[in-house]
Design a protein around this motif. Sequence first.
Motif, mmCIF file in Angstrom:
data_model
loop_
_atom_site.group_PDB
_atom_site.id
_atom_site.type_symbol
_atom_site.label_atom_id
_atom_site.label_comp_id
_atom_site.label_asym_id
_atom_site.label_seq_id
_atom_site.Cartn_x
_atom_site.Cartn_y
_atom_site.Cartn_z
ATOM 1 N N UNK A 1 11.407 -28.953 28.301
ATOM 2 C CA UNK A 1 12.210 -27.842 28.286
ATOM 3 C C UNK A 1 13.760 -27.937 28.191
ATOM 4 N N UNK A 2 14.213 -26.817 27.633
ATOM 5 C CA UNK A 2 15.650 -27.007 27.358
ATOM 6 C C UNK A 2 16.295 -26.917 28.586
ATOM 7 N N UNK A 3 17.671 -27.423 28.813
ATOM 8 C CA UNK A 3 18.557 -27.660 29.773
ATOM 9 C C UNK A 3 19.028 -26.036 30.049
ATOM 10 N N UNK A 4 19.388 -25.526 31.081
ATOM 11 C CA UNK A 4 19.797 -24.410 31.362
ATOM 12 C C UNK A 4 21.106 -24.573 32.051
ATOM 13 N N UNK A 5 21.598 -23.402 32.015
ATOM 14 C CA UNK A 5 23.035 -23.200 32.721
ATOM 15 C C UNK A 5 23.054 -22.774 34.194
ATOM 16 N N UNK A 6 22.248 -23.483 34.925
ATOM 17 C CA UNK A 6 21.704 -23.262 36.272
ATOM 18 C C UNK A 6 21.936 -24.930 36.937
ATOM 19 N N UNK A 7 22.253 -24.991 38.267
ATOM 20 C CA UNK A 7 21.994 -26.354 38.820
ATOM 21 C C UNK A 7 20.737 -26.982 38.451
ATOM 22 N N UNK A 8 20.675 -28.302 38.526
ATOM 23 C CA UNK A 8 19.184 -28.985 38.682
ATOM 24 C C UNK A 8 18.451 -28.679 39.808
ATOM 25 N N UNK A 9 17.316 -28.286 39.457
ATOM 26 C CA UNK A 9 16.342 -27.952 40.498
ATOM 27 C C UNK A 9 15.277 -28.783 40.294
ATOM 28 N N UNK A 10 14.268 -29.052 41.316
ATOM 29 C CA UNK A 10 12.986 -29.618 41.046
ATOM 30 C C UNK A 10 11.888 -28.792 41.066
ATOM 31 N N UNK A 11 10.931 -29.176 40.172
ATOM 32 C CA UNK A 11 9.919 -28.092 39.920
ATOM 33 C C UNK A 11 8.434 -29.008 39.984
ATOM 34 N N UNK A 12 7.464 -28.340 40.517
ATOM 35 C CA UNK A 12 6.201 -29.206 40.524
ATOM 36 C C UNK A 12 5.434 -28.619 39.114
ATOM 37 N N UNK A 13 4.931 -29.545 38.328
ATOM 38 C CA UNK A 13 4.310 -29.399 37.333
ATOM 39 C C UNK A 13 2.683 -29.814 37.263
ATOM 40 N N UNK A 14 1.921 -29.420 36.366
ATOM 41 C CA UNK A 14 0.560 -30.060 36.334
ATOM 42 C C UNK A 14 0.141 -29.531 34.856
ATOM 43 N N UNK A 15 -0.636 -30.155 34.381
ATOM 44 C CA UNK A 15 -1.486 -29.831 32.868
ATOM 45 C C UNK A 15 -2.851 -29.326 33.209
ATOM 46 N N UNK A 16 -3.038 -28.383 32.353
ATOM 47 C CA UNK A 16 -4.475 -27.607 32.521
ATOM 48 C C UNK A 16 -4.840 -27.213 31.251
ATOM 49 N N UNK A 17 -5.938 -27.460 30.605
ATOM 50 C CA UNK A 17 -6.340 -27.164 29.373
ATOM 51 C C UNK A 17 -5.576 -27.077 28.356
ATOM 52 N N UNK A 18 -4.858 -28.411 28.071
ATOM 53 C CA UNK A 18 -3.614 -28.602 27.323
ATOM 54 C C UNK A 18 -2.368 -27.836 27.466
ATOM 55 N N UNK A 19 -2.324 -27.028 28.502
ATOM 56 C CA UNK A 19 -1.099 -26.340 28.842
ATOM 57 C C UNK A 19 -0.334 -26.856 30.059
ATOM 58 N N UNK A 20 1.086 -27.069 29.890
ATOM 59 C CA UNK A 20 1.803 -27.158 31.107
ATOM 60 C C UNK A 20 1.988 -25.952 31.937
ATOM 61 N N UNK A 21 1.676 -26.361 33.303
ATOM 62 C CA UNK A 21 2.130 -25.190 34.156
ATOM 63 C C UNK A 21 2.980 -25.635 35.340
ATOM 64 N N UNK A 22 3.725 -24.636 35.960
ATOM 65 C CA UNK A 22 4.798 -24.790 36.853
ATOM 66 C C UNK A 22 4.576 -23.958 38.055
ATOM 67 N N UNK A 23 4.757 -24.454 39.175
ATOM 68 C CA UNK A 23 4.445 -23.939 40.555
ATOM 69 C C UNK A 23 5.433 -22.917 40.888
ATOM 70 N N UNK A 24 5.246 -21.629 41.189
ATOM 71 C CA UNK A 24 6.011 -20.551 41.477
ATOM 72 C C UNK A 24 5.901 -20.360 42.880
ATOM 73 N N UNK A 25 7.020 -20.762 43.635
ATOM 74 C CA UNK A 25 6.896 -20.724 44.952
ATOM 75 C C UNK A 25 6.925 -19.133 45.670
ATOM 76 N N UNK A 26 7.311 -18.334 44.900
ATOM 77 C CA UNK A 26 7.038 -16.893 45.280
ATOM 78 C C UNK A 26 5.625 -16.337 45.070
ATOM 79 N N UNK A 27 5.126 -16.616 43.748
ATOM 80 C CA UNK A 27 3.598 -16.098 43.742
ATOM 81 C C UNK A 27 2.562 -17.113 44.255
ATOM 82 N N UNK A 28 3.031 -18.303 44.674
ATOM 83 C CA UNK A 28 2.330 -19.205 45.302
ATOM 84 C C UNK A 28 1.020 -19.696 44.518
ATOM 85 N N UNK A 29 1.490 -20.161 43.293
ATOM 86 C CA UNK A 29 0.446 -20.415 42.220
ATOM 87 C C UNK A 29 1.154 -21.299 40.759
ATOM 88 N N UNK A 30 0.374 -21.882 40.431
ATOM 89 C CA UNK A 30 0.930 -22.176 39.050
ATOM 90 C C UNK A 30 0.712 -21.427 37.901
#
Length: 151
Positions: A1-30
């Motif tokens: 993904x493209x570098x954004x104009x925000x500080x660097x943050x760390x995220x949790x990723x996983x792959x599922x059914x040929x898609x990349x998912x990211x963990x959303x801390x607020x919704x508490x799901x990928x």
Amino acid sequence: MQKLNFPDFSFRFKNSENKVLVFDEIRKKFIVLTPEEWVRIHVVQFLIQEKNYPKSLINVEKVIKINGLVKRYDVVVFQPNGNIFLVVECKQTNVLINQTVFDQIARYNLTLKADYLMVTNGLNHYFCQMDFEKESYLFLNDIPNYNLIVK
């Protein structure tokens, strides 16, 4: 993904059914990692890590009704008393932030009545404070940190 104009943050990723998912801390799901979701999760981390807003006061992607139409806001931050402090509209990086985008968030805010608005495509961020008496908004350089809004 493209570098954004925000500080660097760390995220949790996983792959599922040929898609990349990211963990959303607020919704508490990928969540499927789309270009807009990439911006949205950066905004959430910006609010938590840079502006010190508690996770418990942040809401992501909820349905609202505006003039009988069902819409979804991207991010809302509540005040401790339950009033809405901030509404954030996120766009993917290739979307130009223009009057149409401001009109969209302004329509949402007719219902939500937030004191502050933020519009971002991850590269350009715009911050506004509402003036409800004059039915206008004042552009700001930034939004207040959480400790400045607690009353």
